[in-house]
Design a protein around this motif. Structure first.
Motif, PDB file in Angstrom:
ATOM      1  N   ARG A  53       0.814  -1.213   0.000  1.00  0.00           N
ATOM      2  CA  ARG A  53       0.000   0.000   0.000  1.00  0.00           C
ATOM      3  C   ARG A  53       0.848   1.263   0.000  1.00  0.00           C
ATOM      4  NH1 ARG A  53      -4.113   0.175   4.805  1.00  0.00           N
ATOM      5  NH2 ARG A  53      -5.073  -1.471   3.540  1.00  0.00           N
ATOM      6  N   ALA A  54       2.057   1.187   0.552  1.00  0.00           N
ATOM      7  CA  ALA A  54       2.857   2.396   0.731  1.00  0.00           C
ATOM      8  C   ALA A  54       4.266   2.217   0.172  1.00  0.00           C
ATOM      9  CB  ALA A  54       2.914   2.748   2.218  1.00  0.00           C
ATOM     10  N   PRO A  55       4.401   2.210  -1.174  1.00  0.00           N
ATOM     11  CA  PRO A  55       5.719   1.969  -1.770  1.00  0.00           C
ATOM     12  C   PRO A  55       6.742   3.059  -1.514  1.00  0.00           C
ATOM     13  CG  PRO A  55       4.123   2.604  -3.447  1.00  0.00           C
ATOM     14  CD  PRO A  55       3.351   2.383  -2.180  1.00  0.00           C
ATOM     15  N   SER A  56       6.289   4.256  -1.133  1.00  0.00           N
ATOM     16  CA  SER A  56       7.235   5.349  -0.899  1.00  0.00           C
ATOM     17  C   SER A  56       7.607   5.503   0.570  1.00  0.00           C
ATOM     18  CB  SER A  56       6.651   6.669  -1.414  1.00  0.00           C
ATOM     19  OG  SER A  56       5.468   7.007  -0.698  1.00  0.00           O
ATOM     20  N   GLN A  57       7.051   4.641   1.433  1.00  0.00           N
ATOM     21  CA  GLN A  57       7.329   4.746   2.855  1.00  0.00           C
ATOM     22  C   GLN A  57       8.555   3.916   3.240  1.00  0.00           C
ATOM     23  OE1 GLN A  57       5.681   6.856   4.911  1.00  0.00           O
ATOM     24  NE2 GLN A  57       4.580   7.519   3.068  1.00  0.00           N
ATOM     25  N   THR A  58       9.072   4.184   4.433  1.00  0.00           N
ATOM     26  CA  THR A  58      10.327   3.567   4.885  1.00  0.00           C
ATOM     27  C   THR A  58      10.327   2.044   4.843  1.00  0.00           C
ATOM     28  OG1 THR A  58      10.782   5.483   6.278  1.00  0.00           O
ATOM     29  CG2 THR A  58      11.975   3.463   6.790  1.00  0.00           C
TER      30      THR A  58
END
Length: 231
Positions: free
Chosen positions: A111-116
């Motif tokens: 869901r969050a490919p740009s998150q850490t």
């Protein structure tokens, strides 16, 4: 008159971001993402929701922090004599096992490919792809193929595990599925019938690692175009 000795009060561990994240992971494991509310978390921590908001701004931040805490635990530093293939296998298996133990992790990563959390995994894979000598122009493709396989198979395995919570249920499930495959039309499903026994007897982790090896073999054997790296 005898004097009563006052018992020292028990000091509770102070609330911290680490404690909140740890409690959130436990709640996610037992109740899933839908069960992660600040009210439920406050009850588990024996505090008020306002105290939690002092450390995290909302559910999205908390989900990301919980995911990152689990993923960070899979980041094992390799030794000097570890090959890139071995490092990728170790990382892949660590993420696979993390998703198996915490099924909500797979959804959060995708869901969050740009998150850490996702970036941690992609960066580790990418560095090993570089160490394999893959040309710069092909590094994104190679790293993405590995990442997508790890998350896809890991997530599917976790979903299957939720459907059969015990080894007995898993065995029964595979027996039923293998029997259904074996009884398919031989003209239309010749291959599927032929591997029905392998479905019944397969080991999920072993098959997962075999798939990683297939991808690594393709990466190292392929003649990639050699474009210069950007300056």
């Amino acid at each position: 008159m005898a004097t009563r000795t006052r018992r020292p009060e028990r000091r509770e561990e102070p609330l911290s971001r680490e404690r909140i994240v740890e409690a959130a992971i436990g709640l996610l494991d037992t109740a899933g993402e839908g069960g992660l509310t600040f009210r439920a978390l406050a009850e588990r921590l024996a505090t008020g929701p306002g105290a939690i908001y002092w450390h995290v701004t909302g559910k999205d931040e908390l989900l990301n922090a919980a995911t990152d805490a689990v993923v960070a635990g899979t980041m094992i530093d390799g030794t000097a004599d570890t090959t890139p293939q071995e490092a990728i296998r170790a990382l892949a298996l660590g993420v696979f096992d993390a998703i198996d133990a915490h099924p909500w992790i797979g959804t959060q990563l995708a869901r969050a490919p740009s998150q850490t959390p996702m970036l941690r995994v992609f960066e580790r894979i990418g560095r090993q792809v570089q160490a394999l000598g893959v040309p710069h122009a092909a590094q994104f493709t190679a790293a993405s193929a590995l990442l997508n396989y790890i998350l896809g198979v890991g997530g599917q395995n976790a979903a299957n595990a939720r459907g059969h919570q015990s080894d007995t249920n898993r065995t029964e499930f595979l027996e039923t599925a293998a029997a259904a495959w074996a009884n398919l039309d031989p003209a239309e499903y010749a291959f599927t019938r032929n591997v029905a026994g392998q479905l019944r007897d397969h080991d999920d982790r072993a098959e997962f690692l075999a798939g990683i090896d297939l991808i690594l073999t393709g990466i190292t054997a392929r003649q990639w175009p050699t474009d210069p790296a950007p300056s």
